[in-house]
Design an enzyme around this catalytic site. Structure first.
Site, PDB file in Angstrom:
ATOM      1  N   LYS A  87       0.858  -1.184   0.000  1.00  0.00           N
ATOM      2  CA  LYS A  87       0.000   0.000   0.000  1.00  0.00           C
ATOM      3  C   LYS A  87       0.896   1.236   0.000  1.00  0.00           C
ATOM      4  O   LYS A  87       1.752   1.407   0.888  1.00  0.00           O
ATOM      5  CB  LYS A  87      -0.886  -0.052   1.250  1.00  0.00           C
ATOM      6  CG  LYS A  87      -2.130   0.784   1.178  1.00  0.00           C
ATOM      7  CD  LYS A  87      -3.007   0.466   2.384  1.00  0.00           C
ATOM      8  CE  LYS A  87      -4.252   1.305   2.443  1.00  0.00           C
ATOM      9  NZ  LYS A  87      -4.962   1.118   3.719  1.00  0.00           N
TER      10      LYS A  87
HETATM   11  O1  G3P Z   1      -9.038   2.330   4.319  1.00  0.00           O
HETATM   12  C1  G3P Z   1      -8.863   3.631   4.776  1.00  0.00           C
HETATM   13  C2  G3P Z   1      -9.583   3.749   6.050  1.00  0.00           C
HETATM   14  O2  G3P Z   1      -8.907   3.065   7.045  1.00  0.00           O
HETATM   15  C3  G3P Z   1      -9.877   5.105   6.497  1.00  0.00           C
HETATM   16  O3  G3P Z   1     -11.054   4.985   7.185  1.00  0.00           O
HETATM   17  O4  G3P Z   1     -12.785   5.658   8.750  1.00  0.00           O
HETATM   18  O5  G3P Z   1     -10.391   6.316   9.141  1.00  0.00           O
HETATM   19  O6  G3P Z   1     -11.719   7.377   7.325  1.00  0.00           O
HETATM   20  P1  G3P Z   1     -11.509   6.156   8.160  1.00  0.00           P
END
Ligand code: G3P
Length: 221
Positions: A87
């Site tokens: 990634k």
């Molecule tokens: O895959 C990306 C993710 O982990 C971000 O999620 O909920 O932190 O915006 P969030």
């Protein structure tokens, strides 16, 4: 559509895998920190533990931000297990690194994508997956799902094989809307995936079926 779980929590990964619907896992440095995984050796061990649970598609994020360091770190991650997808953040050296990894046959997930232009660059570089962050765009009053639609249109116009991995997916409606648009993959917390199970008519219907069955069984001589 593939389902990935967005967590570094091994118990939740096992639970989603045991449900039989899990195609992969995405992690990031914040999710690792949330599980208390610190230090490079522990992070590496944790990736191996995740690979032992699931069949494929374990995204492992590089910390490096310069081309040479991203290559070094990414190659080391890819060598851990054939299930690893490296990634890489959507930065200039990240795009160069994605092209390098693509030429070497190493799968990549281009992360922190917030615009269609960024997604186009990721596809040009040959990324296996592109991760547009739906929820974080919604957080700033911008339509995250509209971005998924734009990327779908652009990729279909040219036949790009990069898979749209809708990330920062927070709830079941995000999953359904991504499915309608035609995202190739969603990554979501376990709670959003299991929320798809729920419907009050399922619960009341099952209760009624079981009650009628018991009544009929009790009435039989
Ligand atoms: O895959 C990306 C993710 O982990 C971000 O999620 O909920 O932190 O915006 P969030």
């Amino acid at each position: 559509m593939k389902f990935f779980i967005d967590t570094a929590n091994l118990a939740q990964i096992r639970e989603a895998y045991d449900l039989g619907v899990l195609d992969g896992v995405t992690t990031n440095p914040s999710l690792m920190a949330k599980e208390g995984i610190t230090g490079q050796d522990n992070v590496i061990k944790h990736y191996i533990d995740i690979c032992d649970i699931v069949d494929d598609n374990v995204s492992a994020e590089v910390i490096a931000t310069t081309f040479d360091e991203i290559i070094k770190e990414g190659e080391a991650l890819a060598a851990l297990n054939e299930k690893i997808v490296v990634k890489v953040p959507m930065i200039k050296d990240g795009v160069k690194a994605i092209k390098y990894f693509t030429d070497k046959g190493i799968r990549t997930n281009c992360t922190l994508v917030f615009s269609a232009g960024q997604a186009l660059l990721a596809a040009k570089a040959g990324a296996t997956f592109v991760s547009p962050f739906v929820g974080r765009l919604d957080d700033i009053s911008t339509d995250g799902l509209a971005l998924i639609e734009d990327i779908r249109l652009i990729y279909d116009n040219y036949g790009y094989e990069t898979q749209i991995l809708a990330a920062s997916v927070r709830h079941p409606m995000h999953i359904l809307e991504c499915a309608k648009i035609g995202a190739d993959v969603i990554t979501a917390p376990l709670s959003a995936i299991t929320a798809l199970l729920k419907h009050p008519l399922t619960d009341s219907g099952l209760a009624q079926f079981l009650a009628d069955h018991a009544k009929a069984a009790a009435a039989k001589p």
